[in-house]
Design an enzyme around this catalytic site. Structure first.
Site, PDB file in Angstrom:
ATOM      1  N   SER A 150       1.250  -0.143  -5.968  1.00 46.79           N
ATOM      2  CA  SER A 150       0.667   0.333  -4.903  1.00 46.79           C
ATOM      3  C   SER A 150      -0.632  -0.667  -4.922  1.00 46.79           C
ATOM      4  O   SER A 150      -0.650  -1.590  -4.945  1.00 46.79           O
ATOM      5  CB  SER A 150       0.351   1.637  -4.755  1.00 46.79           C
ATOM      6  OG  SER A 150      -0.239   2.173  -3.480  1.00 46.79           O
ATOM      7  N   ASP A 227       8.950   5.123   2.598  1.00 43.91           N
ATOM      8  CA  ASP A 227       7.431   5.349   1.981  1.00 43.91           C
ATOM      9  C   ASP A 227       6.623   5.249   3.206  1.00 43.91           C
ATOM     10  O   ASP A 227       6.658   4.441   3.960  1.00 43.91           O
ATOM     11  CB  ASP A 227       7.262   3.868   1.324  1.00 43.91           C
ATOM     12  CG  ASP A 227       5.800   3.852   0.707  1.00 43.91           C
ATOM     13  OD1 ASP A 227       5.007   4.782   1.176  1.00 43.91           O
ATOM     14  OD2 ASP A 227       5.730   3.062  -0.355  1.00 43.91           O
ATOM     15  N   HIS A 264       7.256   6.455  -2.263  1.00 44.04           N
ATOM     16  CA  HIS A 264       6.244   5.726  -2.882  1.00 44.04           C
ATOM     17  C   HIS A 264       6.018   6.311  -4.135  1.00 44.04           C
ATOM     18  O   HIS A 264       5.140   5.737  -5.071  1.00 44.04           O
ATOM     19  CB  HIS A 264       4.902   5.903  -1.969  1.00 44.04           C
ATOM     20  CG  HIS A 264       4.014   4.922  -2.438  1.00 44.04           C
ATOM     21  ND1 HIS A 264       3.961   3.494  -2.083  1.00 44.04           N
ATOM     22  CD2 HIS A 264       2.485   5.009  -3.087  1.00 44.04           C
ATOM     23  CE1 HIS A 264       2.747   2.988  -2.344  1.00 44.04           C
ATOM     24  NE2 HIS A 264       2.030   3.751  -2.934  1.00 44.04           N
TER      25      HIS A 264
END
Length: 286
Positions: A150, A227, A264
């Protein structure tokens, strides 16, 4: 001694060390976790893992399962923190996506952040130099790769492009691939770097790849198809990065896997940690 050892934990036949030290770059105490594999005790290759928003060094070292594969292939892992902590700046704890836990791996130029929020220099210079001196068996200077998740995936890609030849390889899990074009990036870049978008582009992988001049190992990216930050909030935008690669020396060398059923979380990361460990092991000569 530059580091304080807060814990030494046996794991997968190797050792996980939870360390802290005083940083001249952030002007705060910083935590970092380091995993050392069993086996040869000299010239150990290294993987630098950069974590995402809100994370500490403990998230990845407790949930990613990277250490199992690090011990299997014979590389060490460095897990830095994601920001200074306790800098005492007004507003740094007001939101989860800015300030504490969200320093965005930049060197801030704007007040009041510029004194402490310099995670680019901290991660790529101060921390690695100090760890190289503290653990001389680690081949940090000559045989190191980089990955992240991320915000950390963005940080890994940006760090790779900004340091041509420094890292043997780079990969990412659900990276913020075009931060100057998403809300997370606009918030952090705007506050840390100011309003001039040219300064943002100096950290944006989608811009950096177009002008990158250096070695071009393949880039491995995994992205969960379920996600929400990818499908709804459009924070991640890996397709923008792939498109930019086609206009650069990286044409055809970005391997993006959008995988059904994954989100995620660290359930996603741990599911593909082996793929990334094998990928880096190859470039690290293992």
């Amino acid at each position: 001694m530059s580091f304080t050892v807060n814990a030494e934990i046996s794991q997968f036949n190797g050792k996980l060390f939870k360390l802290s030290h005083d940083s001249e770059t952030t002007h705060t105490k910083m935590d970092v976790n380091v995993f050392l594999p069993s086996g040869p005790s000299e010239k150990i290759p290294v993987l630098l893992y950069l974590s995402g928003l809100t994370c500490t060094p403990n998230n990845a070292s407790e949930k990613s399962f990277f250490q199992y594969f690090a011990n299997k292939f014979g590389f060490a892992i460095i897990f830095p923190d994601t920001s200074p902590r306790g800098a005492g700046i007004e507003g740094e704890d007001d939101s989860w996506d800015f300030g504490t836990g969200a320093a965005f791996y930049v060197d801030s130029t704007q007040e009041p952040w510029s004194k402490n929020y310099n995670m680019y220099s901290y991660v790529h210079k101060e921390l690695l130099d100090k760890l190289a001196a503290y653990y001389p068996q680690l081949d940090i200077k000559d045989n190191i790769s980089i990955t992240g998740h991320s915000m950390g995936g963005y940080g890994a890609l940006a760090g790779f492009f900004k340091n041509p030849g420094r890292y043997k390889s780079v990969s990412a899990f659900a990276p913020i691939s075009n931060p100057s074009n998403c809300k997370w990036g606009e918030k952090c870049f705007g506050n840390y770097l100011g309003e001039d978008k040219e300064s943002w582009y100096q950290y944006d992988p989608t811009h950096l790849i177009k002008s990158y001049k250096g070695p071009t190992p393949d880039i491995l990216i995994h992205q969960g198809a379920q996600d929400g930050f990818y499908t709804k909030d459009e924070q991640l935008q890996p397709e923008n990065f792939v498109a930019a690669a086609k206009e650069s020396g990286y044409a055809g060398k970005v391997d993006l896997h959008v995988v059904d059923g994954y989100d995620h979380s660290y359930f996603f990361i741990s599911s593909f940690a082996e793929d990334h460990a094998k990928f880096h092991a190859k470039y690290l000569g293992l």
